[in-house]
Design an enzyme around this catalytic site. Structure first.
Site, PDB file in Angstrom:
ATOM      1  N   CYS A 168       0.846  -1.184   0.000  1.00 15.26           N
ATOM      2  CA  CYS A 168       0.000   0.000   0.000  1.00 15.26           C
ATOM      3  C   CYS A 168       0.884   1.237   0.000  1.00 15.26           C
ATOM      4  O   CYS A 168       1.881   1.287   0.727  1.00 15.26           O
ATOM      5  CB  CYS A 168      -0.894  -0.015   1.242  1.00 15.26           C
ATOM      6  N   HIS A 193      -9.035  -3.860  -2.355  1.00 20.24           N
ATOM      7  CA  HIS A 193      -8.026  -3.130  -1.576  1.00 20.24           C
ATOM      8  C   HIS A 193      -8.384  -1.638  -1.524  1.00 20.24           C
ATOM      9  O   HIS A 193      -8.383  -1.020  -0.457  1.00 20.24           O
ATOM     10  CB  HIS A 193      -6.641  -3.329  -2.198  1.00 20.24           C
ATOM     11  N   GLU A 194      -8.701  -1.041  -2.682  1.00 26.17           N
ATOM     12  CA  GLU A 194      -9.042   0.390  -2.728  1.00 26.17           C
ATOM     13  C   GLU A 194     -10.383   0.651  -2.052  1.00 26.17           C
ATOM     14  O   GLU A 194     -10.551   1.659  -1.358  1.00 26.17           O
ATOM     15  CB  GLU A 194      -9.046   0.904  -4.172  1.00 26.17           C
ATOM     16  N   HIS A 206     -10.141   1.160   1.581  1.00 26.61           N
ATOM     17  CA  HIS A 206      -9.711   2.507   1.977  1.00 26.61           C
ATOM     18  C   HIS A 206     -10.899   3.432   2.216  1.00 26.61           C
ATOM     19  O   HIS A 206     -10.872   4.230   3.160  1.00 26.61           O
ATOM     20  CB  HIS A 206      -8.798   3.134   0.911  1.00 26.61           C
TER      21      HIS A 206
END
Length: 195
Positions: free
Chosen positions: A105, A147-148, A151
């Site tokens: 990341c 993954h994004e 966030h």
């Protein structure tokens, strides 16, 4: 304009992002700046919280993965064109077996660990023109999206590690938050000592 990437430890990385609409101030410039920032840091994704904005916006350009000869040709073809803006994204369904992949990341430089995620997801999102899309994606494209997406939900990939792995990287994470790292791109550190 290249923006500083927010480092591990900053509270903005733990906030659930707010939805935005087409009247969000200077959205086109923000997307352009985020894209430039992502490419400068050699990332394949960047979420708004990583540049200090707790909103539901992220970008992905997974085309660098298309060069990986170990991937199936079909996967490489999908990844080569997986370059999009995601606004107000939602995961509607996750399915398939969980599989491990070594993730990193931009907000947590020099830390890479295997993370288990489901193979296939059905997603809903708006593009930069606020047109709505629903699609199902699998493999590496789904992983980068997840993954994004994490966030904008205030979740980091390190949260998905075992308690043993978390203990093993604890000191590294503390050093990152204090700015004791050279990432090779602009960063903003929450706990760096002022000189």
């Amino acid at each position: 304009m290249i923006l500083p990437i927010v480092a591990y430890g900053d509270p903005v990385l733990r906030k659930v992002g707010q939805e935005i609409d087409k009247d969000y101030p200077q959205l086109e410039k923000l997307i352009s700046d985020m894209r430039e920032t992502m490419y400068n840091a050699q990332g394949v994704g960047l979420a708004a919280p990583q540049i200090g904005k707790a909103i539901r916006l992220f970008l992905i350009d997974a085309s660098p993965f298309a060069e990986d000869e170990e991937l199936e040709e079909e996967d490489r073809n999908v990844l080569k064109d997986f370059n999009r803006v995601f606004i107000n994204a939602k995961i509607i369904k996750e399915e398939g077996d969980e599989w491990a992949f070594n993730e990193g990341c931009l907000s947590i430089p020099d830390v890479r660990e295997d993370v288990f995620r489901q193979e296939t997801i059905t997603i809903e999102y708006q593009d930069e023109n606020f047109e709505k899309h629903t699609e199902t994606i699998s493999g590496l494209a789904a992983r980068v999206f997840q993954h994004e997406y994490d966030h904008i939900e205030g979740v980091l990939f390190t949260d998905k590690l075992s308690s043993l792995k978390k203990r093993l990287i604890k000191k590294k994470l503390e050093n990152i938050s204090k700015g004791k790292i050279n990432a090779g791109y602009r960063m903003r550190f929450p706990n760096a000592k002022r000189r």
